[in-house]
Design a protein around this motif. Structure first.
Motif, PDB file in Angstrom:
ATOM      1  N   ARG A  68      -6.372   6.365   3.507  1.00 16.46           N
ATOM      2  CA  ARG A  68      -5.163   5.432   4.002  1.00 16.46           C
ATOM      3  C   ARG A  68      -6.018   4.637   5.085  1.00 16.46           C
ATOM      4  O   ARG A  68      -6.497   5.091   6.121  1.00 16.46           O
ATOM      5  CB  ARG A  68      -3.997   6.047   4.315  1.00 16.46           C
ATOM      6  CG  ARG A  68      -3.551   6.955   3.241  1.00 16.46           C
ATOM      7  CD  ARG A  68      -2.091   7.394   3.723  1.00 16.46           C
ATOM      8  NE  ARG A  68      -0.852   6.561   3.777  1.00 16.46           N
ATOM      9  CZ  ARG A  68      -0.535   6.093   2.525  1.00 16.46           C
ATOM     10  NH1 ARG A  68      -1.046   6.567   1.118  1.00 16.46           N
ATOM     11  NH2 ARG A  68       0.375   5.314   2.587  1.00 16.46           N
ATOM     12  N   GLU A  69      -5.941   3.226   4.935  1.00 17.89           N
ATOM     13  CA  GLU A  69      -6.427   2.404   6.068  1.00 17.89           C
ATOM     14  C   GLU A  69      -5.271   1.553   6.548  1.00 17.89           C
ATOM     15  O   GLU A  69      -4.659   0.788   5.782  1.00 17.89           O
ATOM     16  CB  GLU A  69      -7.621   1.645   5.352  1.00 17.89           C
ATOM     17  CG  GLU A  69      -8.428   0.589   6.259  1.00 17.89           C
ATOM     18  CD  GLU A  69      -9.407  -0.023   5.631  1.00 17.89           C
ATOM     19  OE1 GLU A  69     -10.459  -0.244   6.276  1.00 17.89           O
ATOM     20  OE2 GLU A  69      -9.011  -0.493   4.555  1.00 17.89           O
ATOM     21  N   GLU A  70      -5.271   1.454   7.788  1.00 20.39           N
ATOM     22  CA  GLU A  70      -4.434   0.306   8.458  1.00 20.39           C
ATOM     23  C   GLU A  70      -5.313  -0.886   8.884  1.00 20.39           C
ATOM     24  O   GLU A  70      -6.088  -1.142   9.498  1.00 20.39           O
ATOM     25  CB  GLU A  70      -4.021   0.842  10.021  1.00 20.39           C
ATOM     26  CG  GLU A  70      -2.991   0.057  10.518  1.00 20.39           C
ATOM     27  CD  GLU A  70      -2.310   0.931  11.786  1.00 20.39           C
ATOM     28  OE1 GLU A  70      -1.398   1.170  11.984  1.00 20.39           O
ATOM     29  OE2 GLU A  70      -3.402   0.864  12.809  1.00 20.39           O
ATOM     30  N   GLU A 118      -0.374  -0.917   5.599  1.00 14.55           N
ATOM     31  CA  GLU A 118      -1.209   0.223   5.312  1.00 14.55           C
ATOM     32  C   GLU A 118      -1.451   0.409   4.071  1.00 14.55           C
ATOM     33  O   GLU A 118      -0.602   0.328   3.084  1.00 14.55           O
ATOM     34  CB  GLU A 118      -0.468   1.417   5.952  1.00 14.55           C
ATOM     35  CG  GLU A 118      -1.308   2.836   5.706  1.00 14.55           C
ATOM     36  CD  GLU A 118      -0.489   4.017   6.455  1.00 14.55           C
ATOM     37  OE1 GLU A 118       0.144   4.627   5.447  1.00 14.55           O
ATOM     38  OE2 GLU A 118      -0.642   4.366   7.562  1.00 14.55           O
TER      39      GLU A 118
END
Length: 695
Positions: A68-70, A118
């Motif tokens: 998971r990447e912001e 996100e």
């Protein structure tokens, strides 16, 4: 689920010295590649032989880890209009991330609101990523490369096959026209082609075809074989870790055997015999219990023991030819005098801008003569060292050194003794090349240390003045190594000679020689910087703090042994709570200094008892510091500076240094400048990060 993975690069025989580093690169690059691609695994094992580099990954995941990447977008001012609605910038940002405006949220970043979304990056299947392993293989670096056929890839040796498996599937890619497959090859003469069904079968499958893929296992087999021969024959084979590693990288299936040579060759110098065996043939010399060389050798065959007697006779024949040549060279060399060889040095160029070897010897003699004067040598010692300086390189034109270049100096010692030279003079000829490597053994004799220092000094100064400054890994004259060797000799011998005085001496000789050089002032700056870098490297042996190193090297290197002692003393004191008051006082002086160019102090201008007291103590400390400095007593010198601490604190407590009265102000600043100059003769304490040590 997880699968094993294997990649093997099959090559023409690699030079032994390339193998270990290439294997390490493959292992490290594989671990890095797996991490960067988020592929979990249980373990990685590397293998190497002269014909292959390989890596086995155990339990590699069948897919990447999802993450998971912001993602940060534009600021709120850009993302929303005056009505609070999303702008095109915000809508475009969210769409570009595969999201919509409902997924946007705000976060404060250093006082400014930004929009974020996100997103989840779903991991790909590992089998889709593995063809990119090709780039990793192509990225392995070697000391020397070649190209073959019409290939553009530069590699140490041609690639002949690539085995690449993920589970039981072939990983599809191509390197230098070679496609991957599930096949590898056993020993070149004893083995056959192998079809691999699973990566885990790799090591055993090779061993069944006379290839020991694990280099540590090959090394142990060789060591065990040597030990058995020692027990069987009752002789001793000196340990040689470097030769053992080299031999293990020359063979895939080691078999140890012993051979013999004619005992008449034992009349040759031992170093000649050992060099003939080790350097030319990669044989292990054999000695008896009294450390005397015996007419035997131990070698390692790349194969099993079939026909070993024939192999033994072939190796004996090759060694016999080598030793016969060595004996001929030795006998021919003895027909000429030392003066004959010295004359030949007049025609051998040391460096085109720096003259011949004979020119170099003349400079070495002059440096040695000055060293002798500085060290106060008596007449006999002086005569010996000057003779050693005169003939230190006479062996370079000999047949023996031409054949066995690594015996330079060693052969010189032997020939000098045979010519009736003093044993101390002869010893200095061998020792003046020491240390061969930066951390090798130093010369043991005074004469050897002096000639070594003079030789290295001349080479370094001459090359840098000629513009031959090392850059990156390019250092053809080994100037870095020689500079460290020179500094180590000065430190070990504790000579009261500054590095700067040596550099000035060598530079003056080049000025006298009439050899055209580059900009001398620029060369002086480069020499100072070059030696400070090497001194900084050595100082790490006595202090881990780069700040302490910078402090003692802020001005000159000076006497290196004393500089090392000062760094060690400061390193101890920086963690001493009781020294806090001293360092605070001395550092305060240093930080205030330089605000005036005056250095003359007039006691009649003093207004307070505290400044008079500081001036009086300063004069007393200066004398005591000079004495400690002369004796190179780092502890006592710092202790004397410490006596200034209380008067300094009192001075600042009762005096306004920056007085409105110009005369008083300038006088106080002059006093500060004088004290600061005294402190800096020890070290620039303001460069040390004291506070970090007392938190």
């Amino acid at each position: 689920m997880a699968k094993d993975m294997l990649v093997e690069i099959g090559l023409e025989e690699l030079p032994a010295r390339f193998v270990d580093d290439a294997e390490k690169q493959l292992l490290h690059k594989t671990q890095t590649w797996l991490k960067e691609h988020r592929i979990a695994y249980e373990g990685v094992t590397s293998f190497s032989t002269p014909r292959r580099l390989s890596v086995l990954v155990s339990g590699a995941a069948e897919s990447q880890q999802s993450i998971r990447e912001e993602v940060k977008g534009p600021s709120e001012k850009i993302a929303k209009d005056e009505h609070g609605d999303w702008t095109k910038a915000a809508i475009g940002f969210s769409k570009g991330q595969g999201k919509n405006v409902d997924d946007i949220y705000m976060k404060d970043v250093k006082g400014v609101n930004y929009i974020f979304v996100e997103k989840q990056i779903v991991g790909k299947e590992t089998r889709e990523l593995l063809p990119a392993f090709k780039q990793l293989i192509e990225s392995i670096q070697f000391p020397k490369n070649m190209r073959w056929g019409e290939q553009t890839l530069r590699y140490a040796r041609p690639v002949r096959w690539i085995a690449a498996l993920f589970g039981n599937e072939v990983i599809p890619f191509e390197v230098a026209g070679v496609k991957t497959g599930n096949e590898t090859y056993g020993h070149r003469f004893l083995g056959e082609k192998i079809t691999l069904s699973a990566p885990a079968d790799y090591e055993q499958a090779l061993e069944d075809q006379f290839v020991i893929a694990n280099p540590q296992k090959r090394e142990q087999l060789i060591a065990d074989g040597i030990a058995k021969l020692e027990t069987k024959h009752g002789f001793r084979i000196p340990e040689d870790g470097e030769l053992l590693k080299e031999v293990r990288n020359l063979v895939e299936y080691p078999t140890v055997f012993t051979g013999a040579f004619d005992a008449d060759y034992l009349t040759l110098p031992e170093d000649v015999l050992i060099t003939s065996m080790k350097e030319h043939q990669r044989y292990f010399p054999v000695k008896d219990a009294n450390d005397q060389l015996l007419p035997y050798f131990v070698s390692v065959r790349n194969g099993d023991d079939r026909g070993i007697e024939t192999v033994k006779r072939g190796n004996e024949k090759v060694l016999r030819a080598r030793l016969s040549d060595a004996q001929f060279f030795f006998e021919e060399d003895q027909k000429h005098t030392i003066d004959y060889y010295l004359t030949k040095l007049e025609r051998i160029v040391f460096q085109e801008k720096l003259g011949t070897i004979s020119d170099k010897i003349k400079r070495i003699q002059k440096i040695t003569n000055q060293l002798s004067h500085w060290l106060g040598l008596h007449t006999e010692e002086h005569a010996k060292v000057m003779r050693a300086a005169e003939i230190c390189k006479f062996d370079l034109p000999t047949n023996m050194v031409n054949e066995f270049t690594n015996l330079q100096g060693i052969i010189g010692e032997t020939y000098a003794l045979n010519a009736g030279e003093d044993k101390d003079v002869a010893k200095a000829i061998a020792e003046h090349y020491m240390p061969v490597q930066a951390d090798d053994v130093l010369p043991q004799s005074l004469q050897g240390a002096m000639i070594s220092a003079a030789d290295k000094l001349d080479t370094i100064v001459g090359c840098i003045e000629a513009g031959l400054i090392p850059s990156g890994s390019h250092d053809p004259y080994g100037l870095r190594r020689q500079a460290i060797g020179l500094l180590r000799i000065l430190n070990e011998r504790n000579w009261n000679i500054t590095v700067e005085s040596l550099l000035e001496l060598a530079q003056s000789l080049y000025m006298e020689s009439g050899i055209e050089q580059a900009d001398r002032e620029k060369a002086k700056t480069e020499l100072d910087q070059f030696f400070k870098q090497r001194a900084s490297y050595l100082l790490k042996d006595v202090t881990p703090g780069q700040d302490v190193i910078n402090a003692v090297l802020q001005n000159d290197i000076g006497v290196i042994a004393y500089t090392m002692a000062k760094a060690q003393e400061l390193s101890r004191q920086r963690s001493n709570q009781e020294f806090t008051s001293v360092q605070e006082a001395l550092v305060r002086i240093l930080k205030l200094s330089g605000k005036s160019e005056r250095n003359d102090v007039d006691p009649d201008v003093f207004q307070t008892s505290s400044e008079k007291e500081l001036y009086t103590v300063f004069q007393e400390v200066s004398d005591a510091f000079d004495q400690a400095n002369k004796q190179q007593d780092a502890h006592q010198a710092l202790e004397q500076l410490g006596n200034l601490a209380n008067p300094i604190h009192t001075f600042f407590e009762h005096n306004m240094v920056m007085s409105d009265d110009a005369e008083i102000r300038e006088n106080r600043l002059s006093l500060v400048n004088n004290i600061a100059a005294l402190i800096c003769r020890y070290a620039d304490l303001s460069l040390i990060e004291w506070k970090q040590q007392f938190d």
